[in-house]
Design an enzyme around this catalytic site. Structure first.
Site, PDB file in Angstrom:
ATOM      1  N   ASP A 198       0.862  -1.169   0.000  1.00 41.60           N
ATOM      2  CA  ASP A 198       0.000   0.000   0.000  1.00 41.60           C
ATOM      3  C   ASP A 198       0.907   1.230   0.000  1.00 41.60           C
ATOM      4  O   ASP A 198       2.080   1.161   0.373  1.00 41.60           O
ATOM      5  CB  ASP A 198      -0.898  -0.025   1.238  1.00 41.60           C
ATOM      6  N   ASP A 248      -0.320   5.115   0.695  1.00 39.82           N
ATOM      7  CA  ASP A 248      -0.657   6.083   1.734  1.00 39.82           C
ATOM      8  C   ASP A 248      -0.601   5.427   3.109  1.00 39.82           C
ATOM      9  O   ASP A 248      -1.312   4.459   3.377  1.00 39.82           O
ATOM     10  CB  ASP A 248      -2.056   6.660   1.496  1.00 39.82           C
TER      11      ASP A 248
END
Length: 350
Positions: free
Chosen positions: A31, A33
């Site tokens: 991922d 963010d």
């Protein structure tokens, strides 16, 4: 612990690994963010850790629910941060929702877009035509994160079209997104605006749902993937749904108390402070019996009298958290841990 072994784990405690995770898995599905960066700036230790993992042979793939930017823009940003990347290394929820729509709509269909350039580019790649108004004869509506400048009137356009009965899609439904100044509303909050106005329900493509996992597998070809994320309800649940292992890092939205309260589908295989966890093995959580006490490093945790979570010992606070996970998750079984964790978490200083 091998991938196949940890997938069979009872999810009542974090797994251990004698090998560094970057050696035990061939691909990190990262991922962005809250894991690699926040507010556009690299998270501490991220660049050095990922560079070392890549130099050791681990393939890095960046998997994000954020549909705002194109893969080219994301790859350029990563390269600027010191992580050389190409567009092919980036998989977005915009790509996943575009494939989902292309499977259901005729080629050349006009689609009302509420979102950013990343969503428009992904639609065009699948032969769909983005339009801006409910009066432009769209046959479907799609929403993706459009950034803080997205005008309120865009939600009205989506509502008009959805209320006419057009199929409605969403890249993802993350309610929040981490930034440099804190936690901000995400695409899920924008989807709620249209849901409230219309009473309709969208088809969703992003993590933790199967369309995103399918897109990731198709684009990476990973054989032994490790999902790395900061969110229980997207990254970790997505790994659970896909039958692959996961590493939760505590650099984003999930805190220790939320981790302890996690139901089985939200329990990661491993937990660590940050991306340095890729470069090491993971300590084993042991127990004296089925109900504990649970030990990790210099810490011991147990649910005492079925009323309170107790932690004793000293050492690395992350080991204490792992021990607490063993006690809390075992006590909760197939549910979520409901006892107060405040005092036990406070003792760790996390």
């Amino acid at each position: 612990m091998s991938q196949s072994q940890s997938q069979q784990h009872d999810r009542n405690r974090p797994a251990g690994s004698s090998a560094a995770l970057s050696e035990a898995y061939d691909t990190a599905l990262l991922d962005l963010d809250g894991v690699v960066y926040a507010g556009g700036e690299a998270i501490v230790h991220a660049v050095e850790s990922l560079s070392t993992a890549r130099d050791g042979g681990m393939h890095l793939a960046y998997v994000t629910n954020n549909a705002l930017r194109t893969p080219d823009a994301v790859a350029e940003h990563l390269t600027e941060l010191g992580l050389p990347a190409e567009a092919a290394d980036v998989i977005t929820s915009a790509q996943a929702v575009a494939r989902l729509m292309a499977d259901q709509l005729p080629a050349g269909s006009r689609v009302l877009v509420v979102g950013g350039e990343g969503l428009r580019v992904a639609l065009r790649e699948r032969g769909l035509v983005p339009v801006e108004s409910a009066d432009d004869d769209p046959v479907a509506v799609v929403q993706g994160y459009g950034g803080p400048e997205l005008a309120w009137g865009r939600f009205a356009e989506a509502s008009y079209a959805v209320a006419r009965g057009l199929p409605w899609y969403a890249s993802n439904t993350d309610l929040t997104i981490p930034g440099a100044r804190g936690i901000a509303p995400g695409n899920g909050a924008a989807v709620e605006v249209v849901r409230i106005a219309t009473g309709a329900e969208p088809q969703v493509a992003g993590k933790p749902l199967p369309p995103m996992h399918r897109e990731t597998v198709l684009r990476t070809g990973a054989e032994r993937p490790l999902v790395v994320g900061d969110r229980l309800d997207t990254d970790i649940e997505g790994a659970f749904n896909g039958g692959v292992d996961s590493l939760l890092v505590l650099t984003g939205v999930t805190d220790a108390a939320q981790l302890l309260a996690a139901e089985p589908k939200h329990r990661p295989t491993y937990v660590d402070r940050d991306l340095r966890g890729l470069l090491t093995g993971q300590p084993e959580v042991t127990s004296q019996g089925a109900e504990g006490p649970f030990r990790c490093g210099g810490w011991t945790a147990v649910v005492r009298d079925g009323e309170r979570l107790v932690l004793e010992g000293e050492g690395d606070p992350l080991d204490g958290l792992r021990a607490l996970c063993g006690a809390a998750w075992t006590f909760a079984g197939d549910g979520a841990f409901g006892l107060d964790t405040g005092k036990a978490v406070a003792a760790l200083g996390l």
